[in-house]
Scaffold this active site. Structure first.
Site, mmCIF file in Angstrom:
data_model
loop_
_atom_site.group_PDB
_atom_site.id
_atom_site.type_symbol
_atom_site.label_atom_id
_atom_site.label_comp_id
_atom_site.label_asym_id
_atom_site.label_seq_id
_atom_site.Cartn_x
_atom_site.Cartn_y
_atom_site.Cartn_z
ATOM 1 C CE LYS A 102 -4.459 0.794 0.064
ATOM 2 N NZ LYS A 102 -5.482 -0.044 -0.546
ATOM 3 C CG ASP A 142 -7.004 3.245 -1.136
ATOM 4 O OD1 ASP A 142 -7.503 2.119 -1.115
ATOM 5 O OD2 ASP A 142 -7.065 4.006 -0.154
HETATM 6 P P1 NAD Z 1 -15.569 6.852 -2.532
HETATM 7 O O1 NAD Z 1 -14.780 8.018 -2.047
HETATM 8 O O2 NAD Z 1 -15.894 6.719 -3.979
HETATM 9 O O3 NAD Z 1 -16.992 6.778 -1.746
HETATM 10 C C1 NAD Z 1 -17.129 6.922 -0.371
HETATM 11 C C2 NAD Z 1 -18.610 7.136 -0.073
HETATM 12 O O4 NAD Z 1 -18.804 7.141 1.329
HETATM 13 C C3 NAD Z 1 -19.166 8.456 -0.585
HETATM 14 O O5 NAD Z 1 -20.467 8.257 -1.086
HETATM 15 C C4 NAD Z 1 -19.254 9.321 0.684
HETATM 16 O O6 NAD Z 1 -20.261 10.325 0.607
HETATM 17 C C5 NAD Z 1 -19.630 8.242 1.673
HETATM 18 N N1 NAD Z 1 -19.395 8.619 3.065
HETATM 19 C C6 NAD Z 1 -18.327 9.233 3.611
HETATM 20 N N2 NAD Z 1 -18.532 9.391 4.928
HETATM 21 C C7 NAD Z 1 -19.733 8.864 5.211
HETATM 22 C C8 NAD Z 1 -20.512 8.719 6.381
HETATM 23 N N3 NAD Z 1 -20.057 9.162 7.544
HETATM 24 N N4 NAD Z 1 -21.730 8.127 6.302
HETATM 25 C C9 NAD Z 1 -22.208 7.678 5.127
HETATM 26 N N5 NAD Z 1 -21.515 7.780 3.979
HETATM 27 C C10 NAD Z 1 -20.307 8.367 4.025
HETATM 28 O O7 NAD Z 1 -14.770 5.564 -1.996
HETATM 29 P P2 NAD Z 1 -14.913 4.069 -2.537
HETATM 30 O O8 NAD Z 1 -13.871 3.827 -3.585
HETATM 31 O O9 NAD Z 1 -16.339 3.774 -2.816
HETATM 32 O O10 NAD Z 1 -14.407 3.264 -1.243
HETATM 33 C C11 NAD Z 1 -15.275 3.006 -0.145
HETATM 34 C C12 NAD Z 1 -14.615 2.001 0.771
HETATM 35 O O11 NAD Z 1 -14.343 0.794 0.051
HETATM 36 C C13 NAD Z 1 -13.260 2.430 1.372
HETATM 37 O O12 NAD Z 1 -13.151 1.838 2.639
HETATM 38 C C14 NAD Z 1 -12.247 1.785 0.425
HETATM 39 O O13 NAD Z 1 -10.974 1.595 1.038
HETATM 40 C C15 NAD Z 1 -12.963 0.473 0.154
HETATM 41 N N6 NAD Z 1 -12.537 -0.230 -1.059
HETATM 42 C C16 NAD Z 1 -12.625 0.373 -2.276
HETATM 43 C C17 NAD Z 1 -12.268 -0.350 -3.421
HETATM 44 C C18 NAD Z 1 -12.422 0.243 -4.797
HETATM 45 O O14 NAD Z 1 -12.254 -0.512 -5.777
HETATM 46 N N7 NAD Z 1 -12.765 1.512 -4.941
HETATM 47 C C19 NAD Z 1 -11.785 -1.654 -3.317
HETATM 48 C C20 NAD Z 1 -11.718 -2.247 -2.049
HETATM 49 C C21 NAD Z 1 -12.103 -1.521 -0.933
#
Ligand code: NAD
Length: 412
Positions: A102, A142
């Site tokens: 990471k 990420d």
């Molecule tokens: P993103 O930034 O696209 O979306 C995050 C979402 O969470 C947004 O809709 C935001 O408004 C919402 N959010 C933030 N704070 C909040 C709260 N307090 N209550 C409710 N909603 C809230 O991020 P993402 O890529 O969708 O990633 C989300 C999670 O998944 C993270 O933990 C990330 O590490 C994990 N993840 C992502 C991927 C990927 O392929 N993008 C892969 C594995 C894991």
């Protein structure tokens, strides 16, 4: 307790259950290499800012390190090491020929101009170039990093090497060697895991209700894939709050609405407005946290009414909540299994880059599903065999595979 120490708890439990050689446990518990770099960036007004960046290669026992790069003001070495450790586990569970890694830079990218962001990205790659490579350690997007940033990273690394090196970075745009089906992959995998869990509880998808916290990349694709499979989404939330409809929300319409309203779902017509916290407490079959880490804690674990939880976000449940949920009989599909679809399709992208031969979206989707179904069964069966949670079961699968290879490689 640091995040890294918290992350080791289920691994320690798994090690005990399978009588893991303590020498092996010691090796697996520590990252192979961590690098801290200083990145001087000439800002638009001519002054220089020096940013701090990290790359942690957690393990290369099963293959090159693999894991995203986060640009965020709260990035720390502890967080990067923890996320790298989870990547090692995730890749081993998914059956990928990768270790884990990471990276991160301490920065709020919203405060940078596009030019500053590009110079920071290129500067970061210049500094970590000696420790990354398509056969060494492979970054990806990420939090706050995207296909544009991956394009600058690939370009900078290719300049350093004097040749086009698409295999060093995944999560690229399709025109730069990215894979079809990558954007939707994590959410799609979350729903494959959800369906596998429902099947084991004899619940038909059309009879199941779900609530999803987060409507970003993962949350919105999870919601759309869920709707495509006939699951009823009764509650959704994002940073602006939550929405509820007992008759089911159409995520395609919610997405359309959000696009027209600064990306936020607040005010979606026809649904009842609820608080973000309430979304986690809905009486549903499956709760899917898909936003941030540490959302289910000892403060709310007692109040969760969902029968099952599928963790789409990384680390949404803390160690204390984990114990409470287990006591209450709420089954949790852990992040290291449930959100492995993203890295699985990153792996497909890398394979396509090495071959310079590209697959159709159908091929990507089919192969991803096969791998997720198999990974789910391995974890589920390990949890049953050792009479433990799926989280500990996931570590049993991961460390079992890593330990076997480590023993053979190092003669332990
Ligand atoms: P993103 O930034 O696209 O979306 C995050 C979402 O969470 C947004 O809709 C935001 O408004 C919402 N959010 C933030 N704070 C909040 C709260 N307090 N209550 C409710 N909603 C809230 O991020 P993402 O890529 O969708 O990633 C989300 C999670 O998944 C993270 O933990 C990330 O590490 C994990 N993840 C992502 C991927 C990927 O392929 N993008 C892969 C594995 C894991």
């Amino acid at each position: 307790m640091s995040l890294f120490e918290m992350a080791q708890i289920p691994m320690a439990e798994a090690s005990k259950l399978i009588n893991l050689d303590p020498n092996i446990e010691k090796i697996i518990s520590n990252p192979e290499r961590t690098v801290e770099v200083s990145i001087p960036v000439k800002m638009d007004d001519g002054h220089v800012e020096v940013f701090t960046g990290y790359r942690s290669c957690n393990s290369t026992v099963l293959g090159p390190g693999k894991g995203g790069v986060r640009f965020h003001q709260n990035v720390s070495m502890d967080e990067v090491k923890t996320l790298g450790f989870w990547m090692t586990t995730k890749c081993a569970i998914a059956g990928l020929p990768y270790g884990g890694g990471k990276g991160g830079v301490i920065v709020d990218p919203r405060k940078l101009s596009k030019g500053e962001l590009e110079r920071l990205t290129r500067g970061y790659i210049d500094k970590i170039a000696p420790v990354i490579g398509e056969k060494m350690d492979i970054p990806a997007p990420d939090v706050n990093t995207n296909a544009q940033i991956m394009a600058w990273m690939t370009d900078e690394f290719s300049i350093i090497k004097g040749q086009f090196e698409p295999g060093v970075i995944t999560g690229k745009a399709v025109c730069m060697g990215g894979s079809l089906g990558r954007t939707s992959a994590t959410g799609r995998g979350v729903i494959t895991a959800t369906l596998e869990l429902l099947k084991r509880h004899n619940i038909k998808p059309e009879d199941a209700t779900i609530a999803i916290q987060g409507f970003g990349n993962v949350g919105s694709w999870t919601a759309k894939c869920a709707a495509d499979k006939g699951l009823k989404i009764v509650a959704l939330s994002d940073i602006s709050g939550g929405i509820y409809d007992a008759n089911g929300l159409d995520p395609y319409k919610v997405e359309e609405y959000a696009k027209a309203h600064d990306g936020l779902i607040k005010g979606y017509p026809g649904a009842t407005a609820i608080s973000g916290d309430e979304v986690l407490l809905q009486d549903v079959d499956v709760l899917i946290p898909a936003a941030l880490e540490l959302q289910i804690t000892e403060k709310n674990a007692d109040k969760i009414k969902a029968k099952m939880i599928v963790e789409a976000a990384n680390g949404p449940t803390d160690d204390k909540a984990d114990v409470i949920l287990h006591k209450r009989g709420i089954e949790v599909v852990p992040d290291v299994l449930a959100n492995g679809g993203g890295v699985t399709v990153s792996y497909f992208e890398w394979v396509q880059n090495l071959y310079r031969y590209f697959w159709t979206e159908e091929e990507v989707v089919d192969r991803q599903e096969q791998m997720m179904v198999k990974a789910f069964a391995n974890v589920y069966d390990a949890a049953k065999k050792y009479n433990t949670t799926m989280r500990v079961g996931a570590y049993i699968v991961a460390i079992g595979t890593i330990a076997e290879a480590l023993k053979l490689r190092k003669g332990l």
